[in-house]
Enzyme design. Structure first.
Site, PDB file in Angstrom:
ATOM      1  N   HIS A 136       1.314  -0.243  -6.635  1.00 43.52           N
ATOM      2  CA  HIS A 136       1.348   1.158  -6.232  1.00 43.52           C
ATOM      3  C   HIS A 136       0.593   1.278  -4.916  1.00 43.52           C
ATOM      4  O   HIS A 136      -0.605   1.021  -4.864  1.00 43.52           O
ATOM      5  CB  HIS A 136       0.695   2.043  -7.303  1.00 43.52           C
ATOM      6  CG  HIS A 136       0.666   3.500  -6.966  1.00 43.52           C
ATOM      7  ND1 HIS A 136       1.813   4.252  -6.824  1.00 43.52           N
ATOM      8  CD2 HIS A 136      -0.370   4.346  -6.732  1.00 43.52           C
ATOM      9  CE1 HIS A 136       1.475   5.503  -6.533  1.00 43.52           C
ATOM     10  NE2 HIS A 136       0.159   5.589  -6.452  1.00 43.52           N
TER      11      HIS A 136
ATOM     12  N   SER B 137       0.822   7.476  -2.126  1.00 47.16           N
ATOM     13  CA  SER B 137       0.772   8.092  -3.446  1.00 47.16           C
ATOM     14  C   SER B 137       0.972   9.607  -3.337  1.00 47.16           C
ATOM     15  O   SER B 137       1.998  10.051  -2.818  1.00 47.16           O
ATOM     16  CB  SER B 137      -0.539   7.723  -4.142  1.00 47.16           C
ATOM     17  OG  SER B 137      -0.507   8.100  -5.495  1.00 47.16           O
TER      18      SER B 137
ATOM     19  N   ASP C 261       7.092   0.836  -9.380  1.00 53.05           N
ATOM     20  CA  ASP C 261       5.782   1.389  -9.046  1.00 53.05           C
ATOM     21  C   ASP C 261       4.921   1.495 -10.312  1.00 53.05           C
ATOM     22  O   ASP C 261       5.333   2.095 -11.305  1.00 53.05           O
ATOM     23  CB  ASP C 261       5.978   2.765  -8.410  1.00 53.05           C
ATOM     24  CG  ASP C 261       4.689   3.402  -7.973  1.00 53.05           C
ATOM     25  OD1 ASP C 261       3.908   3.819  -8.854  1.00 53.05           O
ATOM     26  OD2 ASP C 261       4.447   3.487  -6.754  1.00 53.05           O
TER      27      ASP C 261
END
Length: 376
Positions: free
Chosen positions: A300, A146, A245
């Site tokens: 994600h 991330s 995502d």
């Protein structure tokens, strides 16, 4: 923690000392290292940075005493056979700008004092590791998920330059390819947020310097985004990302639903997103030496979970197998996998054909969403 780093100005948002977690390598992995940068979004303005400074994403006062590692970081050789005995240095994230800010003077905002020193934190941790056991490293992999995935793009060449002489360096960025794209209404929502973070935290010296040198001053904020940075990265690099995502669907596209439970207009925006993402992905696809695994799963971050690392596949090849094939240059499989459009991939936990989902994976995804403040 690294209390000596404070004298160098390397501090979290609230001025506390940074630190890292270390799991020593063993056997054949004793001199091999994974340096992993934690994710957790960004603080987009001064108010949100003040709020963040009172959490574990802005202050080492709230760091947990230990961390559990999975996926690429796992010590379980049945789920992670190629890297299970490597050293892991896990860098907790407390600066709010992907380890890239570097503002000399602290900012006093509504009675709180904020420090934008992410790049100094990265410098201090590398100094400490290289003066210690990582100074003997023979192999180093830089990674992150991330916001830590974005940090992997921003800092890959920096880390490669600091790698001990004779050691090999590779990078794998997980879910860090946040693209510069309009939302479903056609408005530029995410761009001004990244621009503000870049300028607020003075990130120009903490991102890829080849990108900075090749970009006009007005556009240098672009070097805080993966799609504009990747063409300038000289290091051996692997891109791991979902083409759908979930953080980006919620926060960049602002879709407002979770496919397939969307109306016709939302599904049209969702399908258009795929084309937009693949176009933005061209810097990864067009350089054949780069490794790629981009699936069509609604997720994600994928590299920290044992089950996802091994069970999400494109064709018959998992994420783990694809990365290992690329890293070790194996001739037995592919090191580049790009998926077909949603919902083509039956290995995805959220595939419409699956009536029930693995509870542990759902909890993992939920934790990531809360961590990244996803709003659907």
């Amino acid at each position: 923690l690294l209390p000596n780093a404070v004298a160098k100005g390397a501090v979290c948002l609230d001025g506390t000392a940074p630190g890292f977690y270390w799991r020593p390598g063993t056997g054949s992995g004793a001199n091999s290292w994974i340096v992993f940068q934690q994710g957790g979004g960004w603080c987009y303005d001064e108010d949100s940075c003040v709020d963040r400074s009172k959490t574990r994403l802005g202050s080492s006062k709230y760091f947990p005493t230990s961390m559990r590692f999975g996926g690429l970081l796992s010590s379980d050789c049945t789920t992670n056979p190629d890297f299970c005995n490597w050293n892991v240095a896990y860098l907790p994230y407390c600066d709010g700008a992907s380890f890239s800010g570097n503002k000399d003077e602290p900012l006093v905002w509504k009675g709180a004092t904020l420090y934008f020193r992410g790049k100094r934190i990265l410098d201090a941790i590398f100094d400490h590791l290289l003066d210690g056991p990582m100074g003997k490293a023979e192999k180093i992999i830089l990674s992150g998920c991330s916001a830590g995935g974005l940090a992997t793009y921003l800092h890959a060449d920096y880390a490669a330059e600091r790698t001990p002489k004779g050691a090999t360096f590779h990078a794998i960025a997980d879910a860090g390819y946040f693209i510069d794209a309009p939302n479903a209404a056609g408005q530029q929502h995410i761009r001004p947020l990244y621009q503000y973070v870049y300028h607020m935290q003075n990130c120009s010296g903490g991102v890829n310097q080849d990108c900075i040198g090749a970009t006009t001053e007005a556009d240098r904020w672009q070097c805080f985004m993966a799609q504009y940075t990747l063409p300038h990265i000289r290091s051996k690099f692997f891109v791991l990302n979902s083409e759908y995502d979930t953080w980006q669907l919620g926060n960049i596209l602002q879709l407002g639903c979770t496919p397939p439970k969307c109306n016709a207009q939302q599904m049209a925006a969702f399908e258009k997103w795929h084309t937009t993402f693949l176009t933005a992905l061209s810097p990864a696809v067009n350089v054949t030496t780069r490794g790629v695994f981009t699936d069509s799963c609604l997720i994600h971050c994928q590299g920290e979970n044992d089950e996802v690392w091994n069970s999400y596949k494109i064709g018959n090849q998992s994420i783990r197998e694809t990365f290992s094939n690329w890293y070790f240059d194996r001739s037995t499989g592919e090191g580049r996998e790009i998926d077909c459009a949603y919902p083509c991939n039956p290995s995805c936990v959220h595939h419409p054909s699956k009536k029930t989902h693995n509870h542990r994976l759902r909890n993992f995804a939920s934790d990531m969403f809360q961590h990244e403040n996803v709003e659907f």
